[in-house]
Design a protein around this motif. Structure first.
Motif, short mmCIF file in Angstrom:
data_model
loop_
_atom_site.label_atom_id
_atom_site.label_comp_id
_atom_site.label_asym_id
_atom_site.label_seq_id
_atom_site.Cartn_x
_atom_site.Cartn_y
_atom_site.Cartn_z
N GLY A 318 1.40 -2.08 0.70
CA GLY A 318 2.31 -1.57 1.72
C GLY A 318 3.45 -2.52 2.01
N VAL A 319 4.69 -1.99 2.07
CA VAL A 319 5.88 -2.79 2.39
C VAL A 319 6.80 -1.95 3.27
CG1 VAL A 319 5.81 -4.15 0.26
CG2 VAL A 319 7.10 -2.00 0.31
N THR A 320 7.80 -2.62 3.83
CA THR A 320 8.87 -1.93 4.53
C THR A 320 10.08 -1.88 3.61
OG1 THR A 320 8.08 -2.70 6.68
CG2 THR A 320 10.35 -1.93 6.56
N GLN A 325 11.97 2.28 6.31
CA GLN A 325 10.85 3.20 6.19
C GLN A 325 9.66 2.51 5.52
OE1 GLN A 325 10.86 6.41 7.48
NE2 GLN A 325 12.80 5.65 8.34
N PRO A 326 8.43 2.95 5.83
CA PRO A 326 7.27 2.39 5.13
C PRO A 326 7.28 2.81 3.67
CG PRO A 326 6.62 4.25 6.51
CD PRO A 326 8.05 3.95 6.85
N GLY A 327 6.89 1.90 2.81
CA GLY A 327 6.87 2.17 1.38
C GLY A 327 5.74 1.43 0.70
N VAL A 328 5.82 1.39 -0.62
CA VAL A 328 4.77 0.78 -1.44
C VAL A 328 5.43 -0.09 -2.51
CG1 VAL A 328 2.92 1.24 -3.10
CG2 VAL A 328 3.14 2.66 -1.05
N LYS A 329 4.88 -1.27 -2.69
CA LYS A 329 5.29 -2.12 -3.81
C LYS A 329 4.22 -2.02 -4.89
CE LYS A 329 5.04 -6.69 -3.60
NZ LYS A 329 5.39 -8.09 -3.24
N THR A 330 4.66 -1.79 -6.13
CA THR A 330 3.72 -1.76 -7.24
C THR A 330 4.09 -2.85 -8.23
OG1 THR A 330 2.61 -0.33 -8.85
CG2 THR A 330 5.00 -0.07 -8.63
#
Length: 403
Positions: A318-320, A325-330
């Motif tokens: 989980g990242v900003t 907005q909330p997002g996702v780091k892969t």
């Protein structure tokens, strides 16, 4: 010996064309004057640190390359010793100081805050432009202020941490070389780092903030350990991944004096110790695995909806996002590997550019590669990941002279 080096002489990946003019000022005034001379003449200016985060084309560079020749690191708090419960200590380093020299100096003073960033090639100035990070730490968390030369206003400015607008592998300085305004200054930022003041803490121990590092020390995430022990473990892990720069590069005349001799010797000891450890696979000793730009692609940060379309076993954190907005780091390495690119992959048998034999996030020069070969490999990987997962991989290095 030529009067100017090539980018192949100055970069960790060892590729790039000849340089028309090279300058290495050893004073603050001399550095600003060299920058002003280039800008006044209207010729391209490339500010170079340790050459670890650049990929430069094979054609000659018809401009000026400036490398800050100052290496000083000072402790301004020495005249004002720590009292009571205040454990903060300030260190100020010139932009040209070797980054790992800085980390070693801080750890040797018993300071906590940058030990996880051990072994990252480059300079102090480049560290804040890129907001380097590794093993649970980012340089942004330790920066108090950055002194810069503003090439547009032609004044010295001081940015505090908030003004630096640090983000994932970026900063206000890095962003100042892109866009319509930044094109006037590329391939260097509008704001050129002169010095950086860091705020660290008096502590003989640091926190293990990264799972791989904790495993390497047979400890648990969040444990506290001696900072010198943490630094040693980081160097070993980086070496085993082929991400400790080749110490032999400092034998090159053009790299002389860029890193303290005692720290070059310590890097050689780390490599030699791995070579004698028969539990490690033999490929960790391949010097060519360390001829790279470091991690070539930034770990993608995507929307939560986009992340749901990735396989269940894809790494997701989980990242900003930049828009708040909330997002996702892969993981870029995971995407590359699962798009079908194996370790050691080359676009052709004739190519001298290959993915590292240790992991898939480094693009390496395995001997005599051209920048065009590295760039062709990068494009092949980008196309493959886009086809497999619909995600655009963004190069981390500054790319000069390549379309």
């Amino acid at each position: 010996m030529t009067s100017s080096p090539s980018f192949a002489d100055l970069t960790t990946i060892g590729v790039g064309g000849e340089i028309a003019r090279f300058s290495e000022p050893t004073t603050r005034v001399g550095l600003i004057e060299a920058i002003e001379d280039a800008d006044h003449a209207g010729i391209p200016l490339c500010m170079l640190g340790g050459g670890s985060n650049m990929l430069v084309g094979d054609a000659p560079f018809h401009g000026v390359v400036i490398r800050d020749g100052r290496r000083d690191i000072v402790v301004p708090d020495e005249a004002d010793p720590v009292e009571g419960t205040d454990t903060t200590v300030h260190l100020t380093a010139s932009a040209g100081a070797n980054w790992d020299d800085f980390v070693e100096f801080a750890v040797s003073l018993g300071l906590e805050g940058v030990e996880g960033l051990s072994g990252i090639p480059g300079t102090v100035g480049a560290s804040v432009v890129q907001n380097i990070g590794a093993y649970g730490q980012e340089v942004a968390t330790s920066v108090e202020s950055v002194e810069v030369w503003d090439r547009k206003a032609k004044v010295v400015l001081t940015f505090d941490g908030d003004s630096m607008q640090f983000g994932y592998r970026t900063s206000a300085l890095k962003q100042s070389m892109f866009g319509e305004e930044g094109a006037k200054f590329f391939p260097s930022p509008r704001y050129v780092v002169l010095s950086v003041t860091f705020v660290l803490r008096h502590s003989p121990t640091g926190t293990l903030a990264y799972p791989q590092l904790a495993r390497a020390l047979n400890a648990s995430l969040g444990d506290r350990m001696n900072t010198e022990v943490i630094r040693g473990a980081v160097l070993r892990v980086r070496a085993a991944k082929g991400m400790l720069e080749d110490p032999a590069r400092y034998n090159n005349h053009w790299m002389s004096g860029m890193k303290r001799e005692e720290n070059i010797a310590k890097d050689n000891q780390v490599v030699d110790a791995l070579r004698l450890d028969d539990t490690e696979p033999s490929h960790v000793f391949r010097i060519t695995d360390r001829h790279s730009c470091g991690s070539f692609f930034i770990n993608p940060q995507i929307s939560a909806h986009r992340a749901e379309q990735l396989p269940d076993n894809a790494p997701k954190f989980g990242v900003t996002l930049a828009d708040g907005q909330p997002g996702v780091k892969t993981s870029a390495a995971w995407l590359i590997d699962h798009a079908g690119f194996h370790r050691g992959f080359r676009v052709s048998k004739q190519s001298s550019a290959a993915l590292s034999s240790v992991h898939t996030l480094a693009l390496t020069n395995i001997g005599g590669a051209k920048a065009s070969e590295v760039w062709a490999l990068a494009h092949a990987i980008q196309d493959g990941v886009q086809y497999a997962f619909g995600i655009d991989l963004i190069p981390e290095p500054v790319v000069v002279g390549l379309e």
